[in-house]
Every structure is written in structure tokens, then in C-alpha cells.
Write a protein that holds these residues in place. Structure first.
Motif, short mmCIF file in Angstrom:
data_model
loop_
_atom_site.label_atom_id
_atom_site.label_comp_id
_atom_site.label_asym_id
_atom_site.label_seq_id
_atom_site.Cartn_x
_atom_site.Cartn_y
_atom_site.Cartn_z
N GLY A 1 34.78 36.12 49.11
CA GLY A 1 35.86 36.95 49.60
C GLY A 1 36.92 37.24 48.55
N ALA A 2 36.91 36.50 47.42
CA ALA A 2 37.88 36.73 46.37
C ALA A 2 37.43 37.84 45.43
CB ALA A 2 38.10 35.44 45.57
N LYS A 3 38.34 38.34 44.63
CA LYS A 3 38.03 39.37 43.65
C LYS A 3 37.40 38.73 42.42
CE LYS A 3 39.74 43.00 45.77
NZ LYS A 3 38.90 44.17 46.15
N PRO A 4 36.63 39.49 41.64
CA PRO A 4 36.06 38.93 40.41
C PRO A 4 37.15 38.58 39.41
CG PRO A 4 35.70 41.30 40.54
CD PRO A 4 36.22 40.88 41.87
N GLY A 5 36.82 37.68 38.48
CA GLY A 5 37.79 37.23 37.50
C GLY A 5 37.87 38.15 36.29
N GLY A 6 38.21 37.56 35.15
CA GLY A 6 38.42 38.34 33.94
C GLY A 6 37.13 38.88 33.34
N THR A 7 37.29 39.83 32.44
CA THR A 7 36.15 40.46 31.79
C THR A 7 35.49 39.50 30.80
OG1 THR A 7 37.09 42.67 32.01
CG2 THR A 7 35.41 42.38 30.32
N ILE A 8 34.17 39.35 30.90
CA ILE A 8 33.40 38.51 29.99
C ILE A 8 32.98 39.32 28.77
CG2 ILE A 8 31.28 37.16 29.71
CD1 ILE A 8 31.43 36.54 32.71
N THR A 9 32.42 40.48 29.01
CA THR A 9 32.01 41.37 27.93
C THR A 9 31.84 42.77 28.48
OG1 THR A 9 30.42 41.68 26.11
CG2 THR A 9 29.53 41.03 28.26
N ARG B 1 29.67 52.97 30.75
CA ARG B 1 29.78 51.60 30.25
C ARG B 1 29.46 50.61 31.37
NH1 ARG B 1 35.19 53.19 30.85
NH2 ARG B 1 36.46 51.82 32.18
N LEU B 2 29.08 49.42 30.96
CA LEU B 2 28.82 48.32 31.87
C LEU B 2 29.80 47.20 31.55
CD1 LEU B 2 24.93 48.29 31.68
CD2 LEU B 2 26.23 48.68 33.77
N THR B 3 30.47 46.69 32.58
CA THR B 3 31.44 45.63 32.40
C THR B 3 30.99 44.39 33.17
OG1 THR B 3 33.25 47.24 32.20
CG2 THR B 3 33.86 44.96 32.65
N LEU B 4 30.95 43.25 32.48
CA LEU B 4 30.60 41.98 33.11
C LEU B 4 31.87 41.17 33.34
CD1 LEU B 4 27.83 42.92 31.98
CD2 LEU B 4 27.34 40.51 31.49
N ALA C 1 26.90 30.81 39.34
CA ALA C 1 26.88 32.22 39.74
C ALA C 1 26.84 33.08 38.49
CB ALA C 1 28.10 32.57 40.59
N SER C 2 26.07 34.13 38.54
CA SER C 2 25.99 35.05 37.40
C SER C 2 27.19 36.00 37.44
CB SER C 2 24.69 35.86 37.46
OG SER C 2 24.64 36.62 38.65
N PRO C 3 27.48 36.65 36.32
CA PRO C 3 28.63 37.57 36.29
C PRO C 3 28.47 38.72 37.28
CG PRO C 3 27.85 37.08 34.07
CD PRO C 3 26.82 36.55 35.01
N TRP C 4 29.59 39.25 37.71
CA TRP C 4 29.58 40.48 38.49
C TRP C 4 29.57 41.65 37.51
CZ3 TRP C 4 32.66 40.69 43.68
CH2 TRP C 4 32.13 39.73 44.55
N THR D 1 28.80 55.50 42.43
CA THR D 1 27.97 54.64 41.58
C THR D 1 28.78 53.54 40.90
OG1 THR D 1 28.22 56.16 39.71
CG2 THR D 1 26.30 56.47 41.15
N SER D 2 30.08 53.45 41.18
CA SER D 2 30.93 52.45 40.56
C SER D 2 31.37 51.43 41.60
CB SER D 2 32.16 53.12 39.92
OG SER D 2 32.99 52.17 39.29
N PHE D 3 30.79 50.25 41.54
CA PHE D 3 31.13 49.19 42.49
C PHE D 3 30.80 47.84 41.86
CE2 PHE D 3 26.92 50.94 43.44
CZ PHE D 3 26.10 49.82 43.33
N ASP D 4 31.41 46.80 42.38
CA ASP D 4 31.13 45.44 41.89
C ASP D 4 29.79 44.98 42.45
OD1 ASP D 4 33.48 45.07 40.40
OD2 ASP D 4 34.60 44.61 42.22
#
Length: 240
Positions: free
Chosen positions: A24-32, A13-16, A115-118, A129-132
Motif C-alpha cells: 500500500g506504500a509508494k515506491p522508494g528512491g530511484t535505484i537506476t 526511459r526505464l526507471t527502477l 522484493a525486486s525493484p518497481w 503505458t506509464s505506471f509502477d
């Protein structure tokens, strides 16, 4: 293979996610999230390193290379979409989700920091293979259409480039003495080994332990992501 075994197989799966509000901060909530219909047949993982050589007329062959830094990981894969069994618009909906990874999010625009989604690709227990990251390229080839022109089949080729987690003004790949970086533990890792790789000093492992709240350096869990601080962030080197 039985239907039960087929259904229990790990699905990719792909998570945006919302991009960080600051460097330096962590990504926010899940978009889709896009659950892939078919697991990829091939994953291509790339990582580059940069070396510098100073020419020397006295060298018999060539000067010794000096390590400058390592580039981000880049993952390339193909996503196959098919709606021939349902004849619905699921192919275009999936493509729209992927396209969202290539444009700024509304929240980032409201902050006046587009900024585009992570993006994170996940497949079972895979770690390398799993990284932001961010979507560095996307191409879509529609190969089958319904009688009304609706796409029923598509192949999407995409690349995800690892996103920086270092603080503002610093390059996390330039060395742990001047920047923060992260490291995902694998079997056989130790804090002393990590300190040697990052600082050139195995005795500096306490800096990593303190930065991650580790009380027992022998109880490391593979897959855990550790913050590797710059030595100047962790304290005076002479204390170690």
C-alpha cells in the motif's frame, strides 16, 4: 528531419525504484535509470477482466455475466541496444541494469522481505503505458559481437506488470467497496463518473474528493493519480 528536431524528440526511459517497505506504500528512491538509445517501434498493452456466469436451465441463451474484477495492466516492449559506433561495454551495462529488475534489492533483503525493484516505463506525455510495475519477464538476444567476444548489439524483450497499491490483505482489483485502488485521470473524467464506476453510486464522489484533498471537483487535471478509497474507509455510506 533536421538534427535539432531529432534531438528534441521525447526519449523513452526505464526507471527502477526501491520497492515499498509495506503493502500500500509508494515506491522508494530511484535505484537506476536506463535512457533508451532508440524509442520502441511497438508497445503492447494488455489488461484482462474476469467475469462469472451462473448456469441457468431456464435461460433462453446464457446467464448474464457478473463482473468479478479486473487484472493488472501489462506492458510489453523491445529495447534495442547498439554499441557498434563506440565498441565499448555499454550494451552489457544496459543489460545489467535490466537484470537488476529481476532480483531482490539489498534493502528489501535487509528487511527480510525480498522484493525486486518497481519499474516504470516513461515516454513523453504517454499515460496509459506509464505506471509502477514489476518486471514479469525479460529475455536478451545478443546479435553482434566484437572480435574479443564483447556483445555490441542486443534486443531485450521485457514485460512490466502493474504493481498493486492496495492495503495489506486486500485485492485492489476486487472492487472499491472492499479495497483501495488508484485511478489516473484522463480528459472528460469527473468525480461523479468515477464514483459511479467504482461504487455504483455517483453521489459518493465526496469520498474520493476527501481522500485526495480536492476542494474543487471541477478543477481536475488529466494525468493526476487519485486514490479511490473503499467506502468503509471513507465513512458510513448512509452519510452520502
Amino acid at each position: 528531419m533536421s538534427p535539432a528536431a531529432r534531438s528534441s524528440r521525447a526519449r523513452a526511459r526505464l526507471t527502477l525504484k526501491e520497492p515499498p517497505a509495506k503493502v500500500g506504500a509508494k515506491p522508494g528512491g530511484t535505484i537506476t535509470q536506463l535512457n533508451l538509445q532508440f524509442n520502441p517501434s511497438t508497445l503492447e498493452l494488455r489488461k484482462t477482466t474476469e467475469w462469472r456466469r451462473t448456469p441457468s436451465r431456464m435461460a433462453a441463451e446464457s446467464a448474464l455475466p457478473e463482473f468479478v474484477g479486473s487484472g493488472p495492466r501489462e506492458l510489453s516492449l523491445e529495447v534495442f541496444l547498439d554499441a557498434t559506433a563506440t565498441h565499448d561495454n555499454s550494451v552489457e551495462k544496459a543489460v545489467e541494469k535490466l537484470m537488476k529488475a529481476c532480483v531482490p534489492t539489498p534493502k528489501s533483503l535487509s528487511r527480510k522481505k525480498p522484493a525486486s525493484p518497481w519499474v516504470r516505463f516513461q515516454w513523453g506525455t504517454s499515460r496509459t503505458t506509464s505506471f509502477d510495475g514489476v518486471m514479469s519477464s525479460l529475455s536478451v538476444s545478443y546479435t553482434l559481437f566484437d572480435v574479443d567476444g564483447r556483445p555490441l548489439r542486443a534486443t531485450c524483450s521485457l514485460s512490466i506488470e502493474e504493481a498493486s497499491v492496495g492495503p495489506a490483505g486486500q485485492n485492489p482489483t476486487s472492487g472499491a467497496r472492499t479495497a483501495r485502488s488508484t485511478h489516473t485521470l484522463v480528459a472528460g473524467d469527473s468525480l461523479a463518473l468515477l464514483a459511479w464506476q467504482e461504487y455504483g453510486d455517483a453521489t459518493a464522489w465526496r469520498a474520493i474528493a476527501d481522500a485526495n484533498g480536492i476542494d474543487d471537483p471541477m478543477a481536475l487535471v488529466p494525468g493526476t493519480e487519485l486514490v479511490v478509497p473503499a467506502l468503509r474507509d471513507a465513512g458510513d455510506e448512509e452519510e452520502w
